[in-house]
Structures are given as structure tokens and as C-alpha cells.
Design a protein around this motif. Structure first.
Motif, PDB file in Angstrom:
ATOM      1  N   ALA A  73       0.829  -1.206   0.000  1.00  0.00           N
ATOM      2  CA  ALA A  73       0.000   0.000   0.000  1.00  0.00           C
ATOM      3  C   ALA A  73       0.865   1.259   0.000  1.00  0.00           C
ATOM      4  CB  ALA A  73      -0.940  -0.007   1.206  1.00  0.00           C
ATOM      5  N   LEU A  74       1.944   1.229   0.761  1.00  0.00           N
ATOM      6  CA  LEU A  74       2.863   2.370   0.782  1.00  0.00           C
ATOM      7  C   LEU A  74       3.475   2.602  -0.597  1.00  0.00           C
ATOM      8  CD1 LEU A  74       4.312   4.565   2.386  1.00  0.00           C
ATOM      9  CD2 LEU A  74       6.042   2.860   2.993  1.00  0.00           C
ATOM     10  N   LEU A  75       3.900   1.541  -1.253  1.00  0.00           N
ATOM     11  CA  LEU A  75       4.455   1.674  -2.607  1.00  0.00           C
ATOM     12  C   LEU A  75       3.424   2.251  -3.579  1.00  0.00           C
ATOM     13  CD1 LEU A  75       6.472  -1.649  -2.988  1.00  0.00           C
ATOM     14  CD2 LEU A  75       7.391   0.668  -2.794  1.00  0.00           C
ATOM     15  N   VAL A  76       2.198   1.751  -3.510  1.00  0.00           N
ATOM     16  CA  VAL A  76       1.137   2.245  -4.385  1.00  0.00           C
ATOM     17  C   VAL A  76       0.855   3.716  -4.081  1.00  0.00           C
ATOM     18  CG1 VAL A  76      -1.327   2.028  -4.954  1.00  0.00           C
ATOM     19  CG2 VAL A  76       0.110  -0.014  -4.801  1.00  0.00           C
ATOM     20  N   ALA A  77       0.842   4.088  -2.808  1.00  0.00           N
ATOM     21  CA  ALA A  77       0.605   5.485  -2.429  1.00  0.00           C
ATOM     22  C   ALA A  77       1.705   6.399  -2.967  1.00  0.00           C
ATOM     23  CB  ALA A  77       0.501   5.601  -0.908  1.00  0.00           C
ATOM     24  N   LEU A  78       2.941   5.932  -2.898  1.00  0.00           N
ATOM     25  CA  LEU A  78       4.048   6.738  -3.420  1.00  0.00           C
ATOM     26  C   LEU A  78       3.941   6.932  -4.928  1.00  0.00           C
ATOM     27  CD1 LEU A  78       7.001   5.287  -1.312  1.00  0.00           C
ATOM     28  CD2 LEU A  78       5.974   7.571  -1.103  1.00  0.00           C
ATOM     29  N   VAL A  79       3.585   5.884  -5.641  1.00  0.00           N
ATOM     30  CA  VAL A  79       3.400   6.001  -7.089  1.00  0.00           C
ATOM     31  C   VAL A  79       2.231   6.940  -7.389  1.00  0.00           C
ATOM     32  CG1 VAL A  79       2.760   4.741  -9.191  1.00  0.00           C
ATOM     33  CG2 VAL A  79       4.465   3.783  -7.623  1.00  0.00           C
ATOM     34  N   ALA A  80       1.142   6.802  -6.635  1.00  0.00           N
ATOM     35  CA  ALA A  80      -0.019   7.673  -6.839  1.00  0.00           C
ATOM     36  C   ALA A  80       0.361   9.138  -6.614  1.00  0.00           C
ATOM     37  CB  ALA A  80      -1.156   7.271  -5.900  1.00  0.00           C
ATOM     38  N   ARG A  81       1.090   9.398  -5.559  1.00  0.00           N
ATOM     39  CA  ARG A  81       1.517  10.771  -5.268  1.00  0.00           C
ATOM     40  C   ARG A  81       2.397  11.312  -6.385  1.00  0.00           C
ATOM     41  NH1 ARG A  81       5.257  13.030  -0.507  1.00  0.00           N
ATOM     42  NH2 ARG A  81       4.613  15.191  -0.681  1.00  0.00           N
ATOM     43  N   ARG A  83       2.310  10.493  -9.407  1.00  0.00           N
ATOM     44  CA  ARG A  83       1.473  10.720 -10.590  1.00  0.00           C
ATOM     45  C   ARG A  83       0.419  11.799 -10.374  1.00  0.00           C
ATOM     46  NH1 ARG A  83       0.951   6.366 -14.809  1.00  0.00           N
ATOM     47  NH2 ARG A  83      -0.659   7.872 -15.264  1.00  0.00           N
ATOM     48  N   GLY A  84       0.400  12.404  -9.184  1.00  0.00           N
ATOM     49  CA  GLY A  84      -0.549  13.481  -8.910  1.00  0.00           C
ATOM     50  C   GLY A  84      -1.924  13.020  -8.478  1.00  0.00           C
ATOM     51  N   THR A  88      -3.609   8.827  -0.390  1.00  0.00           N
ATOM     52  CA  THR A  88      -4.422   8.215   0.660  1.00  0.00           C
ATOM     53  C   THR A  88      -5.451   7.259   0.064  1.00  0.00           C
ATOM     54  OG1 THR A  88      -4.146  10.191   2.007  1.00  0.00           O
ATOM     55  CG2 THR A  88      -5.923   8.690   2.623  1.00  0.00           C
ATOM     56  N   ARG A  89      -6.144   7.713  -0.966  1.00  0.00           N
ATOM     57  CA  ARG A  89      -7.179   6.881  -1.601  1.00  0.00           C
ATOM     58  C   ARG A  89      -6.561   5.625  -2.218  1.00  0.00           C
ATOM     59  NH1 ARG A  89     -12.333   7.410  -3.835  1.00  0.00           N
ATOM     60  NH2 ARG A  89     -12.686   6.308  -5.781  1.00  0.00           N
ATOM     61  N   TRP A  90      -5.525   5.797  -3.024  1.00  0.00           N
ATOM     62  CA  TRP A  90      -4.912   4.660  -3.710  1.00  0.00           C
ATOM     63  C   TRP A  90      -4.220   3.731  -2.731  1.00  0.00           C
ATOM     64  CZ3 TRP A  90      -5.224   2.943  -8.675  1.00  0.00           C
ATOM     65  CH2 TRP A  90      -5.926   3.763  -9.561  1.00  0.00           C
ATOM     66  N   GLY A  91      -3.529   4.283  -1.753  1.00  0.00           N
ATOM     67  CA  GLY A  91      -2.871   3.446  -0.748  1.00  0.00           C
ATOM     68  C   GLY A  91      -3.882   2.665   0.073  1.00  0.00           C
ATOM     69  N   GLY A  92      -4.963   3.306   0.455  1.00  0.00           N
ATOM     70  CA  GLY A  92      -6.005   2.631   1.236  1.00  0.00           C
ATOM     71  C   GLY A  92      -6.656   1.499   0.467  1.00  0.00           C
TER      72      GLY A  92
END
Length: 174
Positions: A73-81, A83-84, A88-92
């Protein structure tokens, strides 16, 4: 589980994330969250390396834990951030997708249980009730038992399949 339920979870999370956006976004979200929901079972590679099923890195071990889900989830959140998008939504949603795998496996009626609390405990856990049949691994899925498991999972996850795949009216343009 035969992965039918894990895919249903991923598809439903993808539908939720896309929230009426373009079909391309919907399909991409559904594919991503289905892959994340299936990710913990990549640990079957342990069989190739002769890692025992009951070992921390064996099947249903560390990759089925909440700590593993949080790391992904942390990795996904970092990628989401990066990419703009909303980290929080993507990591959750990523956490729910990955963590759901171990929880659903704990609902099965066989195997050794899931190491949900790894690295704090190597204990394999089952839920107090275990309504889902455990699936055979590998070619055993083509057996009558395997087909029974597939059918049972399709039925058990009808609500998620319906939410994910039921056609929606497209938004009207004003």
C-alpha cells in the motif's frame, strides 16, 4: 481459495475507484486491483525453491500478512503521489486489496491458515468460521474437487461480481 474470490474483490475495488470515470480508467483500475488482490499468492514460487509450506516465506506465510499489505500500500501510495493522484485513496484501496487475500484465505476449510500477523508472529490463523472450501493447488484445479471450489466461490462472491460487472448508465452530458 481458487482465486475467484480474490479477483472479485479486486474488480469491485476497481469499480469503486473508477467511480463512473471513462471505461479505460475503469478497466485499468479493475486490472490493477485484481492483480494486487492476487499478489500474495505469488508465494507459490516457494514450492519451486523447496521452501516448506509452513515456513515464514512458504505459501500463505509472510506475503499474506497485514505488514506485507501495508508495504505494498505504501508503494502504491508513493506512485499515486508521484502521478498526482490521491496517495491516501490509492494506498487505502491497495491495502484493502492485498490484506483481503489473507483474510479470505483464513476463511477456508483447509491448509495451514494464513500468517496474518507476520513478522510479529509466525502463527498461521484461521477465522472462527470457515465457510470457503480450500482449493487444490496446480493441476488439481481441473479435478471434480477443483470444479466444486470454483462453483462455490462464484456463488459466495455474487455480490462483489454484481457490483463490479453490473452495467451502469453512463452519465448524461449537460
Amino acid at each position: 481459495m481458487a482465486s475467484i474470490g480474490h479477483v472479485a474483490v479486486g474488480l469491485a475495488l476497481g469499480r469503486y475507484e473508477a467511480n463512473g470515470k471513462a471505461t479505460r480508467r475503469l478497466l485499468a483500475s479493475m486490472a490493477l486491483f485484481s492483480a494486487l488482490a492476487l499478489l500474495p499468492d505469488a508465494d507459490v514460487v516457494a514450492f519451486v525453491f523447496r521452501i516448506p509450506y509452513s515456513a515464514p516465506w512458504g505459501h500463505r506465510g509472510a506475503s499474506h500478512s497485514f505488514v506485507f499489505a501495508a508495504g505494498i500500500a505504501l508503494l502504491v501510495a508513493l506512485v499515486a503521489r508521484w502521478r498526482g493522484a490521491s496517495a491516501t485513496r490509492w494506498g487505502g484501496l491497495a491495502f484493502v486489496a492485498v490484506a483481503s487475500h489473507g483474510l479470505l484465505d483464513a476463511l477456508t476449510d483447509g491448509g495451514l491458515g494464513a500468517a496474518l500477523l507476520w513478522p510479529f508472529s509466525n502463527a498461521r490463523m484461521f477465522a472462527p468460521v470457515r465457510p470457503l472450501p480450500v482449493s487444490p493447488i496446480g493441476a488439481g484445479m481441473l479435478s471434480p474437487r477443483g470444479m466444486y471450489v470454483v462453483g462455490a466461490e462464484l456463488l459466495a462472491f455474487i455480490p462483489l461480481w454484481a457490483y463490479a460487472l453490473w452495467p451502469r448508465r453512463s452519465a448524461r452530458r449537460s
